[in-house]
Design a protein around this motif. Structure first.
Motif, PDB file in Angstrom:
ATOM      1  N   GLN A  64      29.029  35.068  39.101  1.00  0.00           N
ATOM      2  CA  GLN A  64      28.387  33.765  38.892  1.00  0.00           C
ATOM      3  C   GLN A  64      29.414  32.640  38.924  1.00  0.00           C
ATOM      4  O   GLN A  64      29.210  31.625  39.591  1.00  0.00           O
ATOM      5  N   LEU A  65      30.512  32.821  38.209  1.00  0.00           N
ATOM      6  CA  LEU A  65      31.553  31.789  38.163  1.00  0.00           C
ATOM      7  C   LEU A  65      32.170  31.568  39.540  1.00  0.00           C
ATOM      8  O   LEU A  65      32.438  30.429  39.932  1.00  0.00           O
ATOM      9  N   GLN A  66      32.339  32.653  40.275  1.00  0.00           N
ATOM     10  CA  GLN A  66      32.901  32.550  41.612  1.00  0.00           C
ATOM     11  C   GLN A  66      31.923  31.853  42.556  1.00  0.00           C
ATOM     12  O   GLN A  66      32.323  30.978  43.337  1.00  0.00           O
ATOM     13  N   ALA A  67      30.653  32.189  42.471  1.00  0.00           N
ATOM     14  CA  ALA A  67      29.637  31.586  43.341  1.00  0.00           C
ATOM     15  C   ALA A  67      29.527  30.075  43.121  1.00  0.00           C
ATOM     16  O   ALA A  67      29.251  29.328  44.057  1.00  0.00           O
ATOM     17  N   GLU A  68      29.759  29.632  41.901  1.00  0.00           N
ATOM     18  CA  GLU A  68      29.690  28.208  41.584  1.00  0.00           C
ATOM     19  C   GLU A  68      31.010  27.489  41.844  1.00  0.00           C
ATOM     20  O   GLU A  68      31.117  26.282  41.638  1.00  0.00           O
ATOM     21  N   GLY A  69      32.023  28.229  42.262  1.00  0.00           N
ATOM     22  CA  GLY A  69      33.302  27.626  42.616  1.00  0.00           C
ATOM     23  C   GLY A  69      34.224  27.317  41.453  1.00  0.00           C
ATOM     24  O   GLY A  69      35.191  26.567  41.611  1.00  0.00           O
ATOM     25  N   PHE A  70      33.968  27.899  40.294  1.00  0.00           N
ATOM     26  CA  PHE A  70      34.801  27.625  39.126  1.00  0.00           C
ATOM     27  C   PHE A  70      36.026  28.526  39.043  1.00  0.00           C
ATOM     28  O   PHE A  70      36.975  28.219  38.311  1.00  0.00           O
ATOM     29  N   ILE A  71      35.993  29.651  39.751  1.00  0.00           N
ATOM     30  CA  ILE A  71      37.134  30.557  39.793  1.00  0.00           C
ATOM     31  C   ILE A  71      37.314  31.079  41.217  1.00  0.00           C
ATOM     32  O   ILE A  71      36.367  31.073  42.007  1.00  0.00           O
ATOM     33  N   GLU A  72      38.528  31.518  41.507  1.00  0.00           N
ATOM     34  CA  GLU A  72      38.830  32.235  42.742  1.00  0.00           C
ATOM     35  C   GLU A  72      39.324  33.614  42.347  1.00  0.00           C
ATOM     36  O   GLU A  72      40.113  33.746  41.403  1.00  0.00           O
ATOM     37  N   VAL A  73      38.861  34.619  43.064  1.00  0.00           N
ATOM     38  CA  VAL A  73      39.266  35.989  42.783  1.00  0.00           C
ATOM     39  C   VAL A  73      40.022  36.521  43.988  1.00  0.00           C
ATOM     40  O   VAL A  73      39.552  36.412  45.125  1.00  0.00           O
ATOM     41  N   LYS A  74      41.200  37.067  43.726  1.00  0.00           N
ATOM     42  CA  LYS A  74      42.017  37.646  44.787  1.00  0.00           C
ATOM     43  C   LYS A  74      42.352  39.082  44.393  1.00  0.00           C
ATOM     44  O   LYS A  74      42.759  39.341  43.258  1.00  0.00           O
ATOM     45  N   MET A  75      42.178  39.976  45.339  1.00  0.00           N
ATOM     46  CA  MET A  75      42.504  41.378  45.104  1.00  0.00           C
ATOM     47  C   MET A  75      43.823  41.711  45.783  1.00  0.00           C
ATOM     48  O   MET A  75      44.091  41.242  46.893  1.00  0.00           O
ATOM     49  N   GLU A  76      44.630  42.520  45.113  1.00  0.00           N
ATOM     50  CA  GLU A  76      45.834  43.067  45.720  1.00  0.00           C
ATOM     51  C   GLU A  76      45.589  44.555  45.930  1.00  0.00           C
ATOM     52  O   GLU A  76      45.056  45.226  45.051  1.00  0.00           O
ATOM     53  N   TYR A  77      45.979  45.047  47.096  1.00  0.00           N
ATOM     54  CA  TYR A  77      45.689  46.428  47.474  1.00  0.00           C
ATOM     55  C   TYR A  77      46.967  47.216  47.714  1.00  0.00           C
ATOM     56  O   TYR A  77      47.971  46.666  48.176  1.00  0.00           O
ATOM     57  N   ASP A  78      46.900  48.509  47.445  1.00  0.00           N
ATOM     58  CA  ASP A  78      47.963  49.431  47.811  1.00  0.00           C
ATOM     59  C   ASP A  78      47.944  49.570  49.331  1.00  0.00           C
ATOM     60  O   ASP A  78      46.890  49.829  49.910  1.00  0.00           O
ATOM     61  N   LYS A  79      49.074  49.378  49.967  1.00  0.00           N
ATOM     62  CA  LYS A  79      49.126  49.388  51.431  1.00  0.00           C
ATOM     63  C   LYS A  79      48.766  50.740  52.032  1.00  0.00           C
ATOM     64  O   LYS A  79      48.217  50.803  53.128  1.00  0.00           O
ATOM     65  N   GLN A  80      49.055  51.812  51.314  1.00  0.00           N
ATOM     66  CA  GLN A  80      48.777  53.136  51.867  1.00  0.00           C
ATOM     67  C   GLN A  80      47.355  53.600  51.586  1.00  0.00           C
ATOM     68  O   GLN A  80      46.672  54.078  52.470  1.00  0.00           O
ATOM     69  N   THR A  81      46.916  53.438  50.332  1.00  0.00           N
ATOM     70  CA  THR A  81      45.601  53.971  49.963  1.00  0.00           C
ATOM     71  C   THR A  81      44.480  52.957  50.137  1.00  0.00           C
ATOM     72  O   THR A  81      43.310  53.316  50.099  1.00  0.00           O
ATOM     73  N   LYS A  82      44.841  51.687  50.264  1.00  0.00           N
ATOM     74  CA  LYS A  82      43.869  50.588  50.373  1.00  0.00           C
ATOM     75  C   LYS A  82      43.057  50.392  49.093  1.00  0.00           C
ATOM     76  O   LYS A  82      42.070  49.679  49.089  1.00  0.00           O
ATOM     77  N   GLN A  83      43.478  51.012  47.994  1.00  0.00           N
ATOM     78  CA  GLN A  83      42.785  50.847  46.723  1.00  0.00           C
ATOM     79  C   GLN A  83      43.287  49.590  46.015  1.00  0.00           C
ATOM     80  O   GLN A  83      44.449  49.198  46.166  1.00  0.00           O
ATOM     81  N   VAL A  84      42.412  48.973  45.247  1.00  0.00           N
ATOM     82  CA  VAL A  84      42.770  47.769  44.503  1.00  0.00           C
ATOM     83  C   VAL A  84      43.807  48.126  43.441  1.00  0.00           C
ATOM     84  O   VAL A  84      43.619  49.063  42.668  1.00  0.00           O
ATOM     85  N   THR A  85      44.911  47.402  43.442  1.00  0.00           N
ATOM     86  CA  THR A  85      45.944  47.617  42.427  1.00  0.00           C
ATOM     87  C   THR A  85      45.905  46.546  41.346  1.00  0.00           C
ATOM     88  O   THR A  85      46.329  46.776  40.228  1.00  0.00           O
ATOM     89  N   LYS A  86      45.424  45.354  41.713  1.00  0.00           N
ATOM     90  CA  LYS A  86      45.369  44.258  40.750  1.00  0.00           C
ATOM     91  C   LYS A  86      44.350  43.232  41.220  1.00  0.00           C
ATOM     92  O   LYS A  86      44.187  43.004  42.408  1.00  0.00           O
ATOM     93  N   ARG A  87      43.653  42.641  40.235  1.00  0.00           N
ATOM     94  CA  ARG A  87      42.748  41.528  40.543  1.00  0.00           C
ATOM     95  C   ARG A  87      43.300  40.302  39.829  1.00  0.00           C
ATOM     96  O   ARG A  87      43.610  40.352  38.639  1.00  0.00           O
ATOM     97  N   LEU A  88      43.395  39.224  40.566  1.00  0.00           N
ATOM     98  CA  LEU A  88      43.887  37.968  40.002  1.00  0.00           C
ATOM     99  C   LEU A  88      42.743  36.961  39.999  1.00  0.00           C
ATOM    100  O   LEU A  88      42.061  36.793  41.004  1.00  0.00           O
ATOM    101  N   ILE A  89      42.544  36.305  38.866  1.00  0.00           N
ATOM    102  CA  ILE A  89      41.504  35.292  38.747  1.00  0.00           C
ATOM    103  C   ILE A  89      42.164  33.960  38.439  1.00  0.00           C
ATOM    104  O   ILE A  89      42.887  33.831  37.460  1.00  0.00           O
ATOM    105  N   LYS A  90      41.891  32.989  39.301  1.00  0.00           N
ATOM    106  CA  LYS A  90      42.464  31.655  39.148  1.00  0.00           C
ATOM    107  C   LYS A  90      41.360  30.668  38.818  1.00  0.00           C
ATOM    108  O   LYS A  90      40.313  30.631  39.482  1.00  0.00           O
ATOM    109  N   ILE A  91      41.575  29.858  37.809  1.00  0.00           N
ATOM    110  CA  ILE A  91      40.643  28.784  37.462  1.00  0.00           C
ATOM    111  C   ILE A  91      40.790  27.698  38.517  1.00  0.00           C
ATOM    112  O   ILE A  91      41.891  27.240  38.818  1.00  0.00           O
ATOM    113  N   THR A  92      39.676  27.282  39.107  1.00  0.00           N
ATOM    114  CA  THR A  92      39.729  26.244  40.134  1.00  0.00           C
ATOM    115  C   THR A  92      39.251  24.899  39.616  1.00  0.00           C
ATOM    116  O   THR A  92      39.441  23.888  40.254  1.00  0.00           O
ATOM    117  N   THR A  93      38.618  24.887  38.445  1.00  0.00           N
ATOM    118  CA  THR A  93      38.093  23.656  37.882  1.00  0.00           C
ATOM    119  C   THR A  93      38.418  23.606  36.392  1.00  0.00           C
ATOM    120  O   THR A  93      38.064  24.508  35.659  1.00  0.00           O
TER     121      THR A  93
END
Length: 95
Positions: A64-93
């Motif tokens: 919901q917060l992302q859809a309204e533009g209040f946060i940005e979510v970025k995923m970091e992935y393991d290059k070999q397994t392509k699995q998510v290693t970390k999720r970063l949430i940035k406040i945009t407003t």
């Protein structure tokens, strides 16, 4: 033990009719966690335990917060397994 810091929820988030009350509360939590670096990397499990809800519920709040533009979510992935290693949430407003 519960965290001991303050949260900021600007008017445009507080009065947004498309957000649930708990999404707004989560926004405040994210502002507190990202106060030093501007980014939060807390997992849904952390928020779920903090608010005694299911991790899927937290995921909906984040969406919901992302859809309204209040946060940005970025995923970091393991290059070999392509699995998510970390999720970063940035406040945009903030106020």
């Amino acid at each position: 033990m519960k965290p001991n810091y303050y949260a900021i929820i600007p008017a445009e988030v507080r009065y947004n009719n498309k957000l649930t009350a708990n999404s707004k509360l989560l926004y405040g939590e994210l502002t507190a966690l990202s106060n030093k670096t501007g980014i939060s990397w807390a997992q849904n499990k952390y928020f779920a335990e903090l608010y005694s809800v299911d991790a899927r519920t937290v995921s909906r709040w984040i969406q919901q917060l992302q859809a309204e533009g209040f946060i940005e979510v970025k995923m970091e992935y393991d290059k070999q397994t392509k699995q998510v290693t970390k999720r970063l949430i940035k406040i945009t407003t903030v106020g």
